[in-house]
Write a protein that holds these residues in place. Structure first.
Motif, short mmCIF file in Angstrom:
data_model
loop_
_atom_site.label_atom_id
_atom_site.label_comp_id
_atom_site.label_asym_id
_atom_site.label_seq_id
_atom_site.Cartn_x
_atom_site.Cartn_y
_atom_site.Cartn_z
N GLY A 103 0.51 18.95 -10.99
CA GLY A 103 0.46 20.28 -10.33
C GLY A 103 -0.56 20.42 -9.04
N ASP A 104 -0.94 19.38 -8.74
CA ASP A 104 -2.10 19.42 -7.65
C ASP A 104 -1.36 18.96 -6.38
N THR A 105 -1.16 19.86 -5.49
CA THR A 105 -0.72 19.55 -3.93
C THR A 105 -1.61 19.57 -2.90
N ARG A 106 -2.88 20.14 -3.29
CA ARG A 106 -3.96 20.20 -2.24
C ARG A 106 -4.61 18.89 -1.86
N THR A 107 -4.65 18.13 -3.10
CA THR A 107 -5.43 16.83 -2.77
C THR A 107 -4.66 15.91 -1.86
N PRO A 108 -3.21 15.84 -2.23
CA PRO A 108 -2.43 14.86 -1.37
C PRO A 108 -2.54 15.46 0.29
N PHE A 109 -2.73 16.82 0.60
CA PHE A 109 -2.74 17.38 1.79
C PHE A 109 -4.06 16.88 2.63
N TYR A 110 -5.23 16.74 1.86
CA TYR A 110 -6.38 16.20 2.40
C TYR A 110 -6.12 14.64 2.70
N PHE A 111 -5.62 13.72 1.78
CA PHE A 111 -5.61 12.40 2.27
C PHE A 111 -4.30 12.04 2.95
N THR A 112 -3.58 12.96 3.24
CA THR A 112 -2.69 13.18 4.27
C THR A 112 -3.13 13.30 5.61
N LEU A 113 -3.93 14.38 5.58
CA LEU A 113 -4.76 14.82 7.09
C LEU A 113 -5.57 13.51 7.34
N PHE A 114 -6.36 12.65 6.42
CA PHE A 114 -6.96 11.74 6.89
C PHE A 114 -6.12 10.50 7.54
N GLN A 115 -4.95 10.38 6.98
CA GLN A 115 -4.00 9.31 7.72
C GLN A 115 -3.58 9.99 8.83
N VAL A 116 -3.14 11.22 8.97
CA VAL A 116 -2.62 11.48 10.28
C VAL A 116 -3.54 11.50 11.30
N ILE A 117 -4.86 11.74 10.87
CA ILE A 117 -5.86 11.49 12.22
C ILE A 117 -5.96 10.17 12.65
N LEU A 118 -5.97 9.02 11.54
CA LEU A 118 -6.02 7.77 12.03
C LEU A 118 -4.79 7.32 12.83
N ALA A 125 0.91 -1.19 0.14
CA ALA A 125 0.01 -0.09 -0.01
C ALA A 125 0.90 1.29 0.18
N PHE A 126 1.99 1.08 0.70
CA PHE A 126 2.85 2.44 1.00
C PHE A 126 3.34 2.81 -0.68
N CYS A 127 3.77 1.60 -1.11
CA CYS A 127 4.50 2.06 -2.53
C CYS A 127 3.36 2.35 -3.57
N VAL A 128 2.14 1.63 -3.62
CA VAL A 128 0.96 2.17 -4.33
C VAL A 128 0.72 3.83 -3.99
N LEU A 129 0.76 4.15 -2.87
CA LEU A 129 0.36 5.47 -2.60
C LEU A 129 1.45 6.44 -2.94
N PHE A 130 2.76 5.94 -2.93
CA PHE A 130 4.02 6.77 -3.37
C PHE A 130 3.51 7.46 -5.29
N VAL A 131 3.08 6.07 -5.65
CA VAL A 131 2.86 6.50 -7.09
C VAL A 131 1.75 7.58 -7.17
N PHE A 132 0.68 7.01 -6.62
CA PHE A 132 -0.59 8.21 -6.71
C PHE A 132 -0.25 9.50 -6.40
N GLN A 133 0.61 9.60 -5.23
CA GLN A 133 0.78 10.99 -4.74
C GLN A 133 1.85 11.59 -5.71
N ARG A 134 2.83 10.98 -6.45
CA ARG A 134 3.92 11.60 -7.58
C ARG A 134 2.71 11.93 -8.63
N THR A 135 1.64 11.30 -9.05
CA THR A 135 0.86 11.67 -10.15
C THR A 135 0.16 12.84 -9.87
N PHE A 136 -0.40 13.16 -8.61
CA PHE A 136 -1.17 14.39 -8.29
C PHE A 136 0.13 15.50 -8.39
N TYR A 137 1.42 15.41 -7.98
CA TYR A 137 2.28 16.36 -8.07
C TYR A 137 2.54 16.52 -9.64
N ALA A 138 2.74 15.52 -10.49
CA ALA A 138 2.88 15.70 -11.89
C ALA A 138 1.68 16.73 -12.64
#
Length: 546
Positions: free
Chosen positions: A398-413, A383-396
């Motif tokens: 130009g979207d860094t806002r969406t990764p913030f929100y799913f990181t917030l979700f993970q931090v809460i958990l 899961a960690f490796c798949v997440l890495f690819v998804f995150q880099r896709t958002f960065y490509a």
């Protein structure tokens, strides 16, 4: 895209990934040697080991987030786009790098001056006063690493954006060589303490300088050596403080969201360290979790980062021309290609967790404690490796806002789960936290995939799920065989061949790992897995040419 064009693209990605993987592998092997030497000289369960790791993780935590967040998210896409400028992007690079270095310099200075407060923030009142003082002393020497980790990332990501992939993964070798030399010097000058019997008050100023100073010197060498490779590809840096009128506002907006991610992840890391430091001095604590995380990161760094970094530049190029279909194809290919190897790596490391631990500790009770933390982390590797690819896709994109929100979700958990671990017996706190991180990461990956699917209008989800299911199915029998063989080698009992000595551990892991590898890939061949053909064809073609 024609078949021949697809083959050329895949071949280019493969060559870049192989170069990245080779450098990362050498660096990671030396990194393991460094940690093994550290464990044999400083220990894993003593006051000194935990104090050093508490201090050394302060710059490391920031580096991990900056490298995967603010700098990586901003630099590569912006530099790729700037290549369309008349000067090929040179002026833009100078401005962007200047901004990054100014921010890094201010952050590093402030962090170093606030070393006592930062150390207390991480561990609270869980350490006795003398161990706290030792951790602060180490922190003063370690925190300057922040600037040089950042410099390494800035220079390296510019090279990656210019498709010079090798140096970024090879220069950490210099870091490890310097750090190993420092540990050897420490052992010669002050002796070894593999079981961690030294108290915090036994550490002299000279011991602190040699141990922490050599660690920081290694990072300095790692970063500054990239300047040579800049010159080799015709780049030269000139500070440029004229930041207006070149579109840096867009980069700043992207960075603001990834800086928010930095704060979120740092907060989660502080909670983890605070809770696990309750076990410091006797049970698995900060040093053990650091070592287990290193084991966890080995396949991710060699396989996922190598492949995804090569894809990232391509995804950024496709995103800059609004070719969303190509971005979607790249993301799917990266996930399926990395997961094929990562599933096997997960199974092998899980089976070999106890023998692996013998490299770092001697007592069987410590082997079990470290092995259990490795197991708890490794279940979240795919899961960690798949997440890495998804995150880099958002960065490509130009979207860094969406990764913030799913990181917030993970931090809460993670925060909720880690606080719950504080009620566990101290011997299980570290393993409990590692398991919480794995479960929260899996949930975060599912959410990230859902959000990326909405953004791209699909992520080739059925094909990804079908491939992952095939890999997991192919790993079931190899895993069962691996557990059986490890039991025969005595990996789960005190004095067993696999855990009684380093040579025994090596033999056991080689035999078991080889058997699992052959059976896994044999199963994939029988199942006619298309992704395996993509991996094998370039290798077979190269063999035929030779």
């Amino acid at each position: 895209m024609s078949t021949s064009q697809s083959h050329r693209v895949a071949s280019g990605i493969g060559r870049a990934s192989a170069l990245l993987a080779s450098g990362t592998m050498v660096s990671r092997v030396l990194g393991f040697v460094k940690v093994i030497i550290f464990a044999r000289i400083i220990g894993q369960f003593g006051q000194g080991a935990d104090a050093f790791n508490i201090a050394n993780q302060l710059p490391n935590q920031i580096y991990v987030i900056v490298a995967g967040g603010v700098l990586s998210a901003v630099l590569v896409p912006q530099i790729v786009r700037s290549s369309l400028h008349k000067d090929g992007g040179t002026g833009y690079i100078n401005k962007l790098v200047t901004v990054a270095l100014v921010i890094l310099g201010i952050t590093t200075l402030a962090a170093t001056l606030c070393a006592p407060a930062l150390t207390w923030l991480v561990v609270g009142n869980n350490l006795p006063p003398e161990q706290m003082s030792l951790a602060i002393a180490f922190a003063y020497w370690c925190l300057p690493q922040i600037f040089f980790y950042g410099l390494y990332t800035v220079l390296g990501e510019v090279l990656n954006a210019r498709k010079s992939f090798g140096p970024f993964t090879w220069v950490p070798v210099f870091n490890n060589v310097v750090a190993i030399a420092g540990l050897v010097a420490f052992s010669i000058l002050f002796g070894a303490d593999p079981n961690g019997t030294l108290k915090a008050t036994d550490y002299t100023t000279a011991m602190i300088v040699v141990l922490a100073g050599s660690a920081t010197l290694g990072v300095i060498v790692q970063a500054t050596s990239l300047l040579y490779f800049w010159k080799r590809i015709g780049l030269s840096y000139r500070p440029d403080f004229h930041w207006r009128g070149v579109g840096l506002g867009a980069a700043g907006k992207m960075a603001s969201w990834t800086f928010g991610m930095l704060l979120l992840t740092t907060f989660a890391g502080i909670i983890e360290t605070r809770v696990v430091s309750e076990a410091s001095g006797s049970d698995a604590s900060v040093a053990v979790m650091s070592t287990a995380w290193l084991v966890f990161m080995l396949p991710h760094s060699i396989i996922t980062v190598s492949i995804a970094t090569a894809y990232f530049t391509r995804m950024s190029e496709h995103a800059s021309t609004a070719n969303i279909a190509a971005v979607r194809t790249d993301a799917s290919s990266a996930v399926r290609g990395t997961s094929l190897i990562i599933v096997l790596a997960t199974a092998v490391i899980a089976v070999c967790a106890y023998p692996f631990s013998v490299f770092f500790v001697e007592l069987f009770s410590q082997v079990q404690a470290l092995g259990n933390v490795i197991l708890a982390y490794i279940v979240g590797l795919v899961a960690f490796c798949v997440l890495f690819v998804f995150q880099r896709t958002f960065y490509a994109l130009g979207d860094t806002r969406t990764p913030f929100y799913f990181t917030l979700f993970q931090v809460i958990l993670v925060t909720i789960g880690v606080i719950g671990c504080s009620f566990l017996p101290t011997e299980w706190i570290a393993a409990g936290i590692a398991l919480v991180v794995s479960v929260a990461g899996a949930a975060q990956t599912v959410l990230a995939g859902f959000l990326l699917r909405r953004k791209l209008g699909g992520i080739d989800g059925r094909r990804i799920v079908r491939s992952l299911s095939t890999y997991v199915l192919a790993a079931v029998i190899p895993t069962a065989l691996g557990v059986f063989l490890m039991a025969q080698f005595g990996a789960f009992e005190d004095g067993g061949f696999a855990v009684a000595s380093v040579p025994g551990a090596i033999v056991s892991m080689l035999v078991v790992g080889s058997a699992m590898l052959v059976l896994y890939f044999g199963t994939l061949l029988i199942l006619r897995t298309s992704e395996l053909k993509v991996v094998l064809d370039p290798m077979l073609a190269r063999i035929r040419r030779r």
